[in-house]
Design a protein around this motif. Structure first.
Motif, PDB file in Angstrom:
ATOM      1  N   VAL A 183       0.842  -1.201   0.000  1.00 31.26           N
ATOM      2  CA  VAL A 183       0.000   0.000   0.000  1.00 31.26           C
ATOM      3  C   VAL A 183       0.876   1.250   0.000  1.00 31.26           C
ATOM      4  CG1 VAL A 183      -1.773   1.263   1.280  1.00 31.26           C
ATOM      5  CG2 VAL A 183      -1.884  -1.226   1.138  1.00 31.26           C
ATOM      6  N   VAL A 184       1.969   1.223   0.748  1.00 33.71           N
ATOM      7  CA  VAL A 184       2.897   2.360   0.760  1.00 33.71           C
ATOM      8  C   VAL A 184       3.484   2.574  -0.633  1.00 33.71           C
ATOM      9  CG1 VAL A 184       5.100   3.209   1.674  1.00 33.71           C
ATOM     10  CG2 VAL A 184       3.426   2.181   3.218  1.00 33.71           C
ATOM     11  N   ASN A 185       3.929   1.487  -1.273  1.00 31.98           N
ATOM     12  CA  ASN A 185       4.481   1.599  -2.626  1.00 31.98           C
ATOM     13  C   ASN A 185       3.425   2.079  -3.615  1.00 31.98           C
ATOM     14  OD1 ASN A 185       6.935   0.718  -1.689  1.00 31.98           O
ATOM     15  ND2 ASN A 185       6.638  -1.388  -2.321  1.00 31.98           N
ATOM     16  N   ALA A 186       2.188   1.587  -3.468  1.00 30.90           N
ATOM     17  CA  ALA A 186       1.097   2.040  -4.337  1.00 30.90           C
ATOM     18  C   ALA A 186       0.816   3.524  -4.114  1.00 30.90           C
ATOM     19  CB  ALA A 186      -0.155   1.209  -4.073  1.00 30.90           C
ATOM     20  N   ALA A 187       0.908   3.977  -2.872  1.00 34.35           N
ATOM     21  CA  ALA A 187       0.680   5.394  -2.580  1.00 34.35           C
ATOM     22  C   ALA A 187       1.757   6.263  -3.225  1.00 34.35           C
ATOM     23  CB  ALA A 187       0.657   5.619  -1.071  1.00 34.35           C
ATOM     24  N   VAL A 188       2.992   5.796  -3.206  1.00 33.48           N
ATOM     25  CA  VAL A 188       4.079   6.554  -3.841  1.00 33.48           C
ATOM     26  C   VAL A 188       3.860   6.610  -5.357  1.00 33.48           C
ATOM     27  CG1 VAL A 188       6.566   6.599  -4.288  1.00 33.48           C
ATOM     28  CG2 VAL A 188       5.719   6.098  -1.998  1.00 33.48           C
ATOM     29  N   ILE A 189       3.470   5.497  -5.948  1.00 35.03           N
ATOM     30  CA  ILE A 189       3.181   5.486  -7.385  1.00 35.03           C
ATOM     31  C   ILE A 189       1.983   6.385  -7.690  1.00 35.03           C
ATOM     32  CG2 ILE A 189       2.361   4.028  -9.286  1.00 35.03           C
ATOM     33  CD1 ILE A 189       4.180   1.808  -8.152  1.00 35.03           C
ATOM     34  N   GLY A 190       0.971   6.357  -6.834  1.00 37.23           N
ATOM     35  CA  GLY A 190      -0.183   7.242  -6.999  1.00 37.23           C
ATOM     36  C   GLY A 190       0.192   8.706  -6.879  1.00 37.23           C
ATOM     37  N   LEU A 191       1.122   9.017  -5.971  1.00 35.52           N
ATOM     38  CA  LEU A 191       1.595  10.395  -5.832  1.00 35.52           C
ATOM     39  C   LEU A 191       2.284  10.865  -7.111  1.00 35.52           C
ATOM     40  CD1 LEU A 191       2.245  12.916  -4.061  1.00 35.52           C
ATOM     41  CD2 LEU A 191       4.352  11.723  -3.400  1.00 35.52           C
ATOM     42  N   VAL A 192       3.104   9.985  -7.686  1.00 38.28           N
ATOM     43  CA  VAL A 192       3.768  10.332  -8.949  1.00 38.28           C
ATOM     44  C   VAL A 192       2.732  10.555 -10.046  1.00 38.28           C
ATOM     45  CG1 VAL A 192       5.301   9.453 -10.754  1.00 38.28           C
ATOM     46  CG2 VAL A 192       5.938   9.217  -8.349  1.00 38.28           C
ATOM     47  N   ALA A 193       1.717   9.696 -10.102  1.00 37.61           N
ATOM     48  CA  ALA A 193       0.660   9.857 -11.105  1.00 37.61           C
ATOM     49  C   ALA A 193      -0.111  11.150 -10.888  1.00 37.61           C
ATOM     50  CB  ALA A 193      -0.284   8.656 -11.066  1.00 37.61           C
ATOM     51  N   TRP A 194      -0.320  11.521  -9.635  1.00 34.10           N
ATOM     52  CA  TRP A 194      -1.036  12.748  -9.328  1.00 34.10           C
ATOM     53  C   TRP A 194      -0.212  13.974  -9.739  1.00 34.10           C
ATOM     54  CZ3 TRP A 194      -0.111  16.516  -5.383  1.00 34.10           C
ATOM     55  CH2 TRP A 194      -1.160  17.427  -5.217  1.00 34.10           C
ATOM     56  N   LEU A 195       1.096  13.893  -9.556  1.00 34.72           N
ATOM     57  CA  LEU A 195       1.967  15.018  -9.915  1.00 34.72           C
ATOM     58  C   LEU A 195       2.195  15.146 -11.414  1.00 34.72           C
ATOM     59  CD1 LEU A 195       4.723  14.667  -7.157  1.00 34.72           C
ATOM     60  CD2 LEU A 195       2.987  16.460  -7.325  1.00 34.72           C
ATOM     61  N   LEU A 196       2.103  14.033 -12.135  1.00 39.45           N
ATOM     62  CA  LEU A 196       2.437  14.013 -13.556  1.00 39.45           C
ATOM     63  C   LEU A 196       1.177  13.782 -14.380  1.00 39.45           C
ATOM     64  CD1 LEU A 196       4.747  14.071 -15.610  1.00 39.45           C
ATOM     65  CD2 LEU A 196       4.981  11.619 -15.283  1.00 39.45           C
ATOM     66  N   GLY A 197       0.879  14.706 -15.266  1.00 42.60           N
ATOM     67  CA  GLY A 197      -0.344  14.613 -16.047  1.00 42.60           C
ATOM     68  C   GLY A 197      -0.390  13.477 -17.052  1.00 42.60           C
ATOM     69  N   GLY A 198       0.734  13.044 -17.585  1.00 50.48           N
ATOM     70  CA  GLY A 198       0.730  12.016 -18.612  1.00 50.48           C
ATOM     71  C   GLY A 198       0.778  10.593 -18.088  1.00 50.48           C
ATOM     72  N   PHE A 199       0.738  10.423 -16.780  1.00 48.98           N
ATOM     73  CA  PHE A 199       0.812   9.115 -16.141  1.00 48.98           C
ATOM     74  C   PHE A 199      -0.462   8.930 -15.330  1.00 48.98           C
ATOM     75  CE2 PHE A 199       2.952   6.710 -12.428  1.00 48.98           C
ATOM     76  CZ  PHE A 199       2.615   5.488 -12.953  1.00 48.98           C
ATOM     77  N   THR A 200      -1.181   7.845 -15.588  1.00 49.53           N
ATOM     78  CA  THR A 200      -2.473   7.622 -14.935  1.00 49.53           C
ATOM     79  C   THR A 200      -2.472   6.309 -14.178  1.00 49.53           C
ATOM     80  OG1 THR A 200      -3.552   8.782 -16.758  1.00 49.53           O
ATOM     81  CG2 THR A 200      -4.950   7.456 -15.338  1.00 49.53           C
ATOM     82  N   VAL A 201      -2.918   6.359 -12.927  1.00 47.71           N
ATOM     83  CA  VAL A 201      -3.152   5.163 -12.121  1.00 47.71           C
ATOM     84  C   VAL A 201      -4.573   5.279 -11.595  1.00 47.71           C
ATOM     85  CG1 VAL A 201      -2.453   3.848 -10.097  1.00 47.71           C
ATOM     86  CG2 VAL A 201      -0.723   4.976 -11.470  1.00 47.71           C
ATOM     87  N   ALA A 202      -5.430   4.362 -12.035  1.00 45.49           N
ATOM     88  CA  ALA A 202      -6.857   4.442 -11.727  1.00 45.49           C
ATOM     89  C   ALA A 202      -7.191   3.649 -10.468  1.00 45.49           C
ATOM     90  CB  ALA A 202      -7.677   3.936 -12.906  1.00 45.49           C
ATOM     91  N   GLY A 203      -6.861   4.205  -9.311  1.00 42.90           N
ATOM     92  CA  GLY A 203      -7.275   3.592  -8.069  1.00 42.90           C
ATOM     93  C   GLY A 203      -6.186   2.807  -7.347  1.00 42.90           C
ATOM     94  N   LEU A 204      -6.551   2.359  -6.139  1.00 39.83           N
ATOM     95  CA  LEU A 204      -5.616   1.647  -5.281  1.00 39.83           C
ATOM     96  C   LEU A 204      -5.238   0.287  -5.852  1.00 39.83           C
ATOM     97  CD1 LEU A 204      -4.052   1.621  -2.601  1.00 39.83           C
ATOM     98  CD2 LEU A 204      -6.069   0.593  -1.554  1.00 39.83           C
ATOM     99  N   GLY A 205      -6.194  -0.411  -6.442  1.00 44.17           N
ATOM    100  CA  GLY A 205      -5.906  -1.728  -7.025  1.00 44.17           C
ATOM    101  C   GLY A 205      -4.881  -1.635  -8.141  1.00 44.17           C
ATOM    102  N   ALA A 206      -5.030  -0.649  -9.002  1.00 50.51           N
ATOM    103  CA  ALA A 206      -4.056  -0.452 -10.080  1.00 50.51           C
ATOM    104  C   ALA A 206      -2.705  -0.049  -9.504  1.00 50.51           C
ATOM    105  CB  ALA A 206      -4.551   0.602 -11.057  1.00 50.51           C
ATOM    106  N   GLY A 207      -2.705   0.760  -8.454  1.00 52.00           N
ATOM    107  CA  GLY A 207      -1.458   1.155  -7.814  1.00 52.00           C
ATOM    108  C   GLY A 207      -0.741  -0.027  -7.185  1.00 52.00           C
ATOM    109  N   ILE A 208      -1.500  -0.912  -6.525  1.00 59.85           N
ATOM    110  CA  ILE A 208      -0.891  -2.108  -5.932  1.00 59.85           C
ATOM    111  C   ILE A 208      -0.358  -3.019  -7.030  1.00 59.85           C
ATOM    112  CG2 ILE A 208      -1.405  -4.222  -4.643  1.00 59.85           C
ATOM    113  CD1 ILE A 208      -3.189  -2.514  -2.819  1.00 59.85           C
ATOM    114  N   GLY A 209      -1.101  -3.173  -8.118  1.00 59.06           N
ATOM    115  CA  GLY A 209      -0.610  -3.976  -9.244  1.00 59.06           C
ATOM    116  C   GLY A 209       0.666  -3.405  -9.821  1.00 59.06           C
ATOM    117  N   ALA A 210       0.717  -2.088  -9.984  1.00 64.36           N
ATOM    118  CA  ALA A 210       1.925  -1.445 -10.495  1.00 64.36           C
ATOM    119  C   ALA A 210       3.082  -1.598  -9.511  1.00 64.36           C
ATOM    120  CB  ALA A 210       1.661   0.035 -10.770  1.00 64.36           C
TER     121      ALA A 210
END
Length: 118
Positions: free
Chosen positions: A69-96
């Protein structure tokens, strides 16, 4: 310096593979992929250790699984900061997080440990 470049390329490969495998993870172009790899490297160096310390009790209770979950949150933060990178939800973040973790682990196995400082 070479190790830093190799780590950047491994992160790019891991994020590209996550976008191909995990539904809900996508990039608009190769520039976004490269910039996401750079931001993820910075976030892993700065934000992830702070989150790991703050969430240590939850990590202990879940036998380390909360680190996903921590790693997914970091990936989600990067997606939130960067417009061209999309992570659709916690499940996608955990998968990534799982895909990037496995790719980094395999690459680290091939690359080997960092040489000792002289």
């Amino acid at each position: 310096m070479l190790r830093l470049i190799v780590q950047f390329l491994v992160t790019c490969l891991a994020l590209w593979l996550a976008a191909r495998i995990v539904p809900g993870v996508s990039f608009s172009d190769n520039g976004s992929l490269a910039f996401a790899a750079i931001l993820l490297g910075i976030a892993n160096a700065v934000v992830r250790p702070i989150l790991t310390v703050i969430t240590f009790p939850l990590t202990m209770i879940t036998f380390g699984l909360f680190l996903l979950v921590v790693n997914a949150a970091v990936i989600g933060l990067v997606a939130w900061l960067l417009g061209g990178f999309t992570v659709a939800g916690l499940g996608a973040g955990i998968g990534a997080a799982i895909v990037t973790g496995i790719v980094s682990w395999i690459a680290g196995w091939f690359i080997g440990p960092e040489p000792a400082a002289r």
